[in-house]
Scaffold this motif. Structure first.
Motif, PDB file in Angstrom:
ATOM      1  N   LYS A  54       0.832  -1.562   0.194  1.00 48.24           N
ATOM      2  CA  LYS A  54      -0.315  -0.128  -0.170  1.00 48.24           C
ATOM      3  C   LYS A  54       1.002   1.013   0.009  1.00 48.24           C
ATOM      4  CE  LYS A  54      -3.744  -2.122   0.708  1.00 48.24           C
ATOM      5  NZ  LYS A  54      -5.081  -1.417   0.252  1.00 48.24           N
ATOM      6  N   THR A  55       0.294   2.383  -1.046  1.00 50.51           N
ATOM      7  CA  THR A  55       1.438   3.930  -0.673  1.00 50.51           C
ATOM      8  C   THR A  55       0.722   4.878  -1.315  1.00 50.51           C
ATOM      9  OG1 THR A  55       2.961   5.174  -1.674  1.00 50.51           O
ATOM     10  CG2 THR A  55       1.303   3.681  -3.434  1.00 50.51           C
ATOM     11  N   THR A  56       0.687   5.885  -0.745  1.00 50.87           N
ATOM     12  CA  THR A  56       0.086   6.981  -1.226  1.00 50.87           C
ATOM     13  C   THR A  56      -0.395   7.056  -2.639  1.00 50.87           C
ATOM     14  OG1 THR A  56       2.069   8.519  -1.208  1.00 50.87           O
ATOM     15  CG2 THR A  56       0.885   8.066   0.861  1.00 50.87           C
ATOM     16  N   PRO A  57      -1.432   7.824  -3.252  1.00 60.42           N
ATOM     17  CA  PRO A  57      -1.294   8.038  -4.641  1.00 60.42           C
ATOM     18  C   PRO A  57      -0.246   8.811  -5.395  1.00 60.42           C
ATOM     19  CG  PRO A  57      -3.025   8.574  -3.298  1.00 60.42           C
ATOM     20  CD  PRO A  57      -2.541   8.586  -2.498  1.00 60.42           C
ATOM     21  N   GLU A  58       0.553  10.045  -4.328  1.00 57.14           N
ATOM     22  CA  GLU A  58       1.254  10.348  -5.064  1.00 57.14           C
ATOM     23  C   GLU A  58       2.456   9.407  -5.638  1.00 57.14           C
ATOM     24  OE1 GLU A  58      -1.368  13.708  -2.948  1.00 57.14           O
ATOM     25  OE2 GLU A  58      -0.601  11.393  -2.186  1.00 57.14           O
ATOM     26  N   GLU A  59       2.969   8.874  -4.078  1.00 53.50           N
ATOM     27  CA  GLU A  59       4.490   7.670  -4.109  1.00 53.50           C
ATOM     28  C   GLU A  59       3.667   6.585  -5.158  1.00 53.50           C
ATOM     29  OE1 GLU A  59       7.830   6.480  -2.888  1.00 53.50           O
ATOM     30  OE2 GLU A  59       6.876   7.875  -3.065  1.00 53.50           O
ATOM     31  N   ALA A  60       2.669   6.592  -5.688  1.00 52.35           N
ATOM     32  CA  ALA A  60       2.464   5.992  -6.812  1.00 52.35           C
ATOM     33  C   ALA A  60       2.481   6.294  -7.759  1.00 52.35           C
ATOM     34  CB  ALA A  60       0.869   5.072  -6.607  1.00 52.35           C
ATOM     35  N   GLU A  61       1.878   7.749  -8.210  1.00 47.71           N
ATOM     36  CA  GLU A  61       2.357   8.682  -9.484  1.00 47.71           C
ATOM     37  C   GLU A  61       3.965   8.713  -9.931  1.00 47.71           C
ATOM     38  OE1 GLU A  61      -0.304   9.426 -12.012  1.00 47.71           O
ATOM     39  OE2 GLU A  61      -0.954   7.907 -11.273  1.00 47.71           O
ATOM     40  N   ARG A  62       4.168   8.637  -8.792  1.00 46.42           N
ATOM     41  CA  ARG A  62       6.221   8.877  -8.973  1.00 46.42           C
ATOM     42  C   ARG A  62       6.678   7.605  -9.298  1.00 46.42           C
ATOM     43  NH1 ARG A  62      10.519   7.796  -6.426  1.00 46.42           N
ATOM     44  NH2 ARG A  62       9.760   6.917  -5.177  1.00 46.42           N
ATOM     45  N   ILE A  63       6.193   5.912  -8.136  1.00 46.22           N
ATOM     46  CA  ILE A  63       6.731   4.828  -8.836  1.00 46.22           C
ATOM     47  C   ILE A  63       6.304   4.839 -10.554  1.00 46.22           C
ATOM     48  CG2 ILE A  63       6.697   2.922  -8.443  1.00 46.22           C
ATOM     49  CD1 ILE A  63       6.652   3.406  -5.026  1.00 46.22           C
ATOM     50  N   LYS A  64       5.137   5.445 -10.812  1.00 47.91           N
ATOM     51  CA  LYS A  64       4.277   4.685 -11.768  1.00 47.91           C
ATOM     52  C   LYS A  64       5.768   5.640 -13.560  1.00 47.91           C
ATOM     53  CE  LYS A  64       0.871   6.659 -14.024  1.00 47.91           C
ATOM     54  NZ  LYS A  64      -0.927   7.042 -13.852  1.00 47.91           N
ATOM     55  N   ALA A  65       5.481   6.534 -13.234  1.00 46.10           N
ATOM     56  CA  ALA A  65       6.524   6.794 -14.167  1.00 46.10           C
ATOM     57  C   ALA A  65       8.064   6.598 -14.016  1.00 46.10           C
ATOM     58  CB  ALA A  65       6.708   8.282 -13.254  1.00 46.10           C
ATOM     59  N   ASP A  66       9.040   6.264 -13.239  1.00 46.82           N
ATOM     60  CA  ASP A  66       9.894   5.443 -12.789  1.00 46.82           C
ATOM     61  C   ASP A  66       9.404   3.855 -13.483  1.00 46.82           C
ATOM     62  OD1 ASP A  66      10.818   7.584 -11.497  1.00 46.82           O
ATOM     63  OD2 ASP A  66      11.436   6.876  -9.691  1.00 46.82           O
ATOM     64  N   MET A  67       8.960   2.797 -12.605  1.00 48.09           N
ATOM     65  CA  MET A  67       8.403   2.168 -13.527  1.00 48.09           C
ATOM     66  C   MET A  67       8.427   1.807 -15.289  1.00 48.09           C
ATOM     67  SD  MET A  67       8.607  -1.156 -12.857  1.00 48.09           S
ATOM     68  CE  MET A  67       8.093  -1.386 -11.251  1.00 48.09           C
ATOM     69  N   THR A 114      -3.613   3.263  -2.303  1.00 51.79           N
ATOM     70  CA  THR A 114      -3.487   3.274  -3.143  1.00 51.79           C
ATOM     71  C   THR A 114      -2.170   1.937  -3.075  1.00 51.79           C
ATOM     72  OG1 THR A 114      -3.397   5.000  -4.391  1.00 51.79           O
ATOM     73  CG2 THR A 114      -2.528   2.973  -6.484  1.00 51.79           C
ATOM     74  N   GLU A 115      -2.547   0.904  -3.917  1.00 48.37           N
ATOM     75  CA  GLU A 115      -2.096  -0.354  -4.100  1.00 48.37           C
ATOM     76  C   GLU A 115      -1.439  -0.597  -4.906  1.00 48.37           C
ATOM     77  OE1 GLU A 115      -3.086  -4.885  -2.708  1.00 48.37           O
ATOM     78  OE2 GLU A 115      -4.278  -4.455  -4.184  1.00 48.37           O
ATOM     79  N   MET A 116       0.160  -0.836  -4.810  1.00 50.95           N
ATOM     80  CA  MET A 116       1.215  -1.186  -5.743  1.00 50.95           C
ATOM     81  C   MET A 116       0.853  -3.651  -6.301  1.00 50.95           C
ATOM     82  SD  MET A 116       3.808   1.436  -5.355  1.00 50.95           S
ATOM     83  CE  MET A 116       4.534   0.654  -4.096  1.00 50.95           C
ATOM     84  N   VAL A 117       1.240  -3.417  -7.062  1.00 49.25           N
ATOM     85  CA  VAL A 117       1.701  -4.932  -7.280  1.00 49.25           C
ATOM     86  C   VAL A 117       2.213  -4.576  -8.621  1.00 49.25           C
ATOM     87  CG1 VAL A 117       0.703  -7.012  -7.771  1.00 49.25           C
ATOM     88  CG2 VAL A 117      -0.883  -5.607  -7.041  1.00 49.25           C
ATOM     89  N   TYR A 118       3.633  -6.010  -8.268  1.00 52.35           N
ATOM     90  CA  TYR A 118       4.506  -5.807  -9.286  1.00 52.35           C
ATOM     91  C   TYR A 118       5.041  -7.375  -9.254  1.00 52.35           C
ATOM     92  CZ  TYR A 118       9.111  -6.928 -11.606  1.00 52.35           C
ATOM     93  OH  TYR A 118       9.857  -6.959 -12.479  1.00 52.35           O
ATOM     94  N   THR A 119       4.309  -8.070 -11.435  1.00 54.47           N
ATOM     95  CA  THR A 119       5.035  -9.251 -10.711  1.00 54.47           C
ATOM     96  C   THR A 119       5.463 -10.203 -12.063  1.00 54.47           C
ATOM     97  OG1 THR A 119       2.362  -9.548 -10.588  1.00 54.47           O
ATOM     98  CG2 THR A 119       3.234 -11.367 -11.895  1.00 54.47           C
ATOM     99  N   VAL A 120       5.899 -11.040 -11.669  1.00 51.45           N
ATOM    100  CA  VAL A 120       6.925 -11.789 -12.686  1.00 51.45           C
ATOM    101  C   VAL A 120       7.052 -12.721 -13.167  1.00 51.45           C
ATOM    102  CG1 VAL A 120       9.408 -12.422 -13.160  1.00 51.45           C
ATOM    103  CG2 VAL A 120       9.813  -9.973 -11.603  1.00 51.45           C
TER     104      VAL A 120
END
Length: 236
Positions: A54-67, A114-120
């Protein structure tokens, strides 16, 4: 028994080019599951490693851009659901035998996290090369905190009717598991959850703590076995 599994795991590691000092518990669990399946003459079809937090919407947006920048040709899909908006990012250029997916779920209720999920996901037997191992470890350290929940899952099949109780007993012995919950459905589906001190990643279930699940389904003369830690996760 345990020494035999250790030997098989070592051979898998050497064969794929991933070295013990580079592997974490995330990769080791998948390798151990694969070794067990091979020992029981099961055909491994698929494996997944999933990270959730779980994270904040702001942090999720930053990570989405980096990812997105990590992917050569990112594909971003947006889905409006009843109580949330879901973004799925994949890389169209990556090898289909090693597929990365990054998911962000923004709840409609702004007070919820906001929920972040990364899957390989990989097909067939795990083949975590030095490069693949580096990717998984980098994503974990760069985008997730120490509180991340990590799920490892492996699916295998047996061409025929097998004694799933006997196979589970072997699994229980091999990984020193204390069984906590058992479900045996009349339609050919079974599930057993338990705990072992071999792995640190756990989840509370009622007043118990579990970190491994073993499920089977028999259809049309074929048995599918799914093994997951700390539990088997559903598709997103």
């Amino acid at each position: 028994m345990k020494s035999m599994f250790a030997g098989i795991i070592a051979l898998l590691i050497i064969g794929t080019g991933a070295y013990p000092q580079e592997m974490t518990e995330i990769q080791e669990v998948i390798m151990e599951f694969s070794s067990f399946a091979a020992d029981k003459q099961l055909d491994v079809n698929e494996w997944t490693i999933t990270m959730k937090e779980k994270t904040t919407p702001e942090e999720a947006e930053r990570i989405k851009a980096d990812m997105t920048m990590l992917f050569e040709r990112p594909i971003i899909q947006k889905e409006i659901m009843t109580n949330a908006t879901k973004y799925t990012i994949t890389d169209s250029q990556k090898n289909k035998n090693f597929v990365e997916t990054y998911i962000l779920i923004y709840p409609t209720n702004k007070k919820s996290s906001t929920e972040m999920v990364y899957t390989v996901q990989g097909q067939g037997k795990p083949s975590l090369s030095k490069h693949d191992t580096k990717i998984v470890n980098e994503v974990k350290s760069r985008f997730f905190s120490k509180n991340v929940t990590i799920f490892s899952c492996l699916k295998a099949t047996y061409s025929g009717i097998m004694n799933d109780v006997l196979v589970y007993e072997k699994f229980e012995q091999a990984f020193n598991i204390t069984t906590i919950n058992e479900i045996d459905d009349e339609n050919g589906w079974t599930s057993r959850s338990g705990y072992t001190n071999q792995w640190g990643n756990t989840l509370p279930v009622g007043d118990q703590t579990v970190n491994v699940q073993f499920a089977t389904r028999t259809l049309g003369g074929e048995t599918t076995i799914t093994i997951g830690t700390p539990i088997i996760t559903a598709e997103y």
